[in-house]
Scaffold this active site. Structure first.
Site, short mmCIF file in Angstrom:
data_model
loop_
_atom_site.label_atom_id
_atom_site.label_comp_id
_atom_site.label_asym_id
_atom_site.label_seq_id
_atom_site.Cartn_x
_atom_site.Cartn_y
_atom_site.Cartn_z
N HIS A 8 0.94 -1.25 0.12
CA HIS A 8 0.07 0.24 0.13
C HIS A 8 0.83 1.24 0.12
O HIS A 8 2.00 1.14 0.21
CB HIS A 8 -0.90 -0.16 1.23
CG HIS A 8 -0.30 -0.19 2.43
ND1 HIS A 8 0.25 0.96 3.40
CD2 HIS A 8 0.16 -1.12 3.42
CE1 HIS A 8 0.86 0.51 4.52
NE2 HIS A 8 0.86 -0.84 4.31
N LEU A 14 0.53 4.03 10.21
CA LEU A 14 0.85 2.84 9.99
C LEU A 14 0.12 1.74 9.21
O LEU A 14 -1.15 1.96 9.77
CB LEU A 14 1.71 2.33 10.94
CG LEU A 14 2.25 0.77 10.82
CD1 LEU A 14 3.63 0.98 9.90
CD2 LEU A 14 2.77 0.48 12.32
N ASP A 15 0.27 1.41 8.17
CA ASP A 15 -0.44 0.53 7.25
C ASP A 15 -1.84 0.86 7.28
O ASP A 15 -2.78 0.41 6.99
CB ASP A 15 -0.72 -0.76 8.17
CG ASP A 15 0.70 -1.64 8.31
OD1 ASP A 15 1.39 -1.33 7.14
OD2 ASP A 15 0.92 -2.37 9.24
N ASP A 16 -2.10 2.25 7.00
CA ASP A 16 -3.39 2.86 6.55
C ASP A 16 -3.49 3.48 5.34
O ASP A 16 -4.54 4.00 4.93
CB ASP A 16 -3.16 4.35 7.71
CG ASP A 16 -4.86 4.58 7.71
OD1 ASP A 16 -5.85 3.86 7.73
OD2 ASP A 16 -5.06 5.81 7.79
#
Length: 93
Positions: A8, A14-16
């Site tokens: 992504h 984080l990881d969004d």
């Protein structure tokens, strides 16, 4: 059982970031720890390669975004624990 990998765009969280590509692979209780690590790494490589291709294809279709490696910025890719992320930095002079 399944394990998965997601690539992504990087955001402040984080990881969004928006997902570019993701996939899963089947695992078994018969898999050793080494098998699980290998399957996870192989899947991450595949997902990252697909994400880069998709990203480059999107950039080529959208004339408002510059392709990677042109101008004053380049993109570098790095593995962060078990997920993939991209960072952007100015090229060396």
């Amino acid at each position: 059982k399944l394990i998965g990998a997601t690539s992504h765009y990087v955001t402040e969280q984080l990881d969004d970031g928006p997902i570019i590509e993701q996939d899963v692979v089947r695992i078994s209780h018969r898999d050793s720890v080494e098998d699980l690590v290998r399957k996870g790494r192989d899947l991450e490589r595949i997902v990252l390669a697909r994400a880069v291709r998709l990203h480059l294809g999107t950039i080529n279709k959208l004339s408002c975004l510059p392709p990677l490696g042109r101008g004053q910025r380049t993109a570098t890719f790095r593995m962060v624990s078990s997920s993939c992320s991209t960072t952007s930095r100015a090229p060396p002079t």
